[in-house]
Design an enzyme around this catalytic site. Structure first.
Site, mmCIF file in Angstrom:
data_model
loop_
_atom_site.group_PDB
_atom_site.id
_atom_site.type_symbol
_atom_site.label_atom_id
_atom_site.label_comp_id
_atom_site.label_asym_id
_atom_site.label_seq_id
_atom_site.Cartn_x
_atom_site.Cartn_y
_atom_site.Cartn_z
ATOM 1 N N LYS A 195 13.930 67.150 43.999
ATOM 2 C CA LYS A 195 13.854 66.685 42.917
ATOM 3 C C LYS A 195 12.503 66.579 42.434
ATOM 4 C CE LYS A 195 14.462 62.596 39.778
ATOM 5 N NZ LYS A 195 14.901 61.203 40.020
ATOM 6 N N LYS A 248 17.252 69.307 41.355
ATOM 7 C CA LYS A 248 17.267 68.825 39.965
ATOM 8 C C LYS A 248 15.881 69.200 39.474
ATOM 9 C CE LYS A 248 17.226 64.237 37.972
ATOM 10 N NZ LYS A 248 17.272 62.941 38.372
HETATM 11 C C1 PBG Z 1 16.165 58.272 38.483
HETATM 12 C C2 PBG Z 1 16.662 59.320 37.629
HETATM 13 C C3 PBG Z 1 16.047 60.117 36.914
HETATM 14 C C4 PBG Z 1 17.193 61.096 36.485
HETATM 15 C C5 PBG Z 1 18.196 60.861 37.395
HETATM 16 N N1 PBG Z 1 18.016 59.894 38.128
HETATM 17 C C6 PBG Z 1 14.962 59.937 35.885
HETATM 18 C C7 PBG Z 1 13.519 60.160 36.682
HETATM 19 O O1 PBG Z 1 13.333 60.459 37.669
HETATM 20 O O2 PBG Z 1 12.582 59.912 35.816
HETATM 21 C C8 PBG Z 1 17.376 62.188 35.482
HETATM 22 C C9 PBG Z 1 18.198 62.489 34.973
HETATM 23 C C10 PBG Z 1 18.400 63.265 33.618
HETATM 24 O O3 PBG Z 1 17.148 63.674 32.840
HETATM 25 O O4 PBG Z 1 19.400 63.578 33.224
HETATM 26 N N2 PBG Z 1 15.094 58.128 39.248
#
Ligand code: PBG
Length: 324
Positions: A195, A248
């Protein structure tokens, strides 16, 4: 073989010829639709930066779930908003939290629909970071105990898959152990393994009300410049017990999806994140892009890169097109 003996255009002449040699198939089976649930009754708030996406109270989310089930989408990903935030994100593991209630309500009506829950604290903490703070730093090891409480609370509400998105080191192993010790050995872990610290999450933070109140997430999410490091993250999560691994965002990281698919023997999920969705919606609203074609091309490209599963706000729109 060289021209004119081999002419690649011969197989492009008609749609049926193209169908016969098509390498990548996008099917509704591979799509998961994210939902934002919140406390209260009779609430449905539009998310301004994500046309078509709403925050729902648990009673109102059921109509949306009816539509998802009717479209034969196999699963949903639940994010929750709390009624109050605190330093420790306590509502994240409350039995009466929005995610826990929505999970029970959805499982009651659609036992077969796969429920994936996001395990993170950023929606629940007053400071908006994904873990507990010590000074201005996120305390990795102190956060693990809370994350495993969150995962167990989701599993006991009926979640099929828990998906930790916090990027703390060691959380997959701790969550796996807690699930097993609580009798949830059948609940899967989908690790947000690679991520990245991405500006493409911007619109999501409006939807989930989860923007950090100071600083950013660079001290725990991955540097977009790194690829080898993503392989180490995935290897660790698999060692710790991840059943499926996620990359992601998706579109700017197709190379990472391909590497994970080639180098590891686990199903790969890709998260087509909020910013990827909003860019297409905005350009289409201006009349600058053909929305349906760009959507299908995007989802096909994510599949071609190697994703087995795509988490996407386009799931309903794509399912409609695939069925027409
Ligand atoms: C929570 C999380 C996030 C997303 C999914 N889970 C945001 C972040 O890390 O700030 C992003 C999903 C999206 O942008 O569609 N940590």
């Amino acid at each position: 073989m060289y021209f004119p003996a081999y002419r690649p255009r011969r197989f492009r002449r008609t749609e049926n010829l193209r169908r016969m040699i098509r390498e990548t198939i996008l099917a509704v089976d591979q799509l998961v639709y994210p939902l934002f649930v919140m406390p209260g009754r009779d609430v449905q708030n539009a998310v301004g930066s994500m046309p078509g996406v709403f925050q729902f109270s648990v009673d109102r989310v059921m109509a949306e779930v009816d539509e998802i089930a009717a479209l034969n989408i196999p699963g949903v990903l639940l994010f929750g908003l709390p009624s109050m935030k605190d330093e420790r994100g306590s509502e994240a593991f409350s039995e009466s939290g929005a995610v826990q209630q929505a999970t029970r309500a959805i499982k009651d009506r659609y036992p077969e629909l796969v429920i994936i829950t996001d395990v993170c604290l950023c929606e629940y903490t007053s400071h908006g970071h994904c873990g507990l703070l010590r000074g201005h730093e996120v305390d990795n090891d102190a956060t693990l105990a809370i994350l495993s409480k969150v995962a167990v609370s989701h599993a006991s509400a009926g979640a099929d898959i828990v998906a930790p998105s916090d990027m703390m080191d060691g959380r997959v192993g701790v969550i796996r152990r807690s699930l097993d010790e609580s009798g949830f050995e059948g609940v899967s872990v989908l690790a947000y393994a690679a991520k990245y610290c991405s500006a493409f999450y911007g619109p999501f933070r409006e939807a989930a009300d989860s923007a950090p109140q100071f600083g950013d997430r660079r001290a725990y999410q991955m540097d977009p410049a790194n690829s080898d490091e993503a392989m180490r993250e995935v290897a660790l999560d698999i060692e710790e017990g991840a059943d499926m691994v996620m990359v992601k965002p998706a579109l700017p990281y197709l190379d990472i999806i391909r590497r994970v698919k080639d180098e590891f023997d686990r199903p790969v999920a890709a998260y087509n994140v909020s910013g990827e969705y909003s860019m297409i919606k905005a350009a289409a609203a201006c009349g600058w892009l053909d929305e349906n074609r760009v959507m299908m091309e995007t989802l096909t490209a994510i599949r071609r890169a190697g994703a087995d599963l795509i988490l996407t706000y386009f799931a309903k729109d794509a399912a409609k097109l695939l069925q027409s």
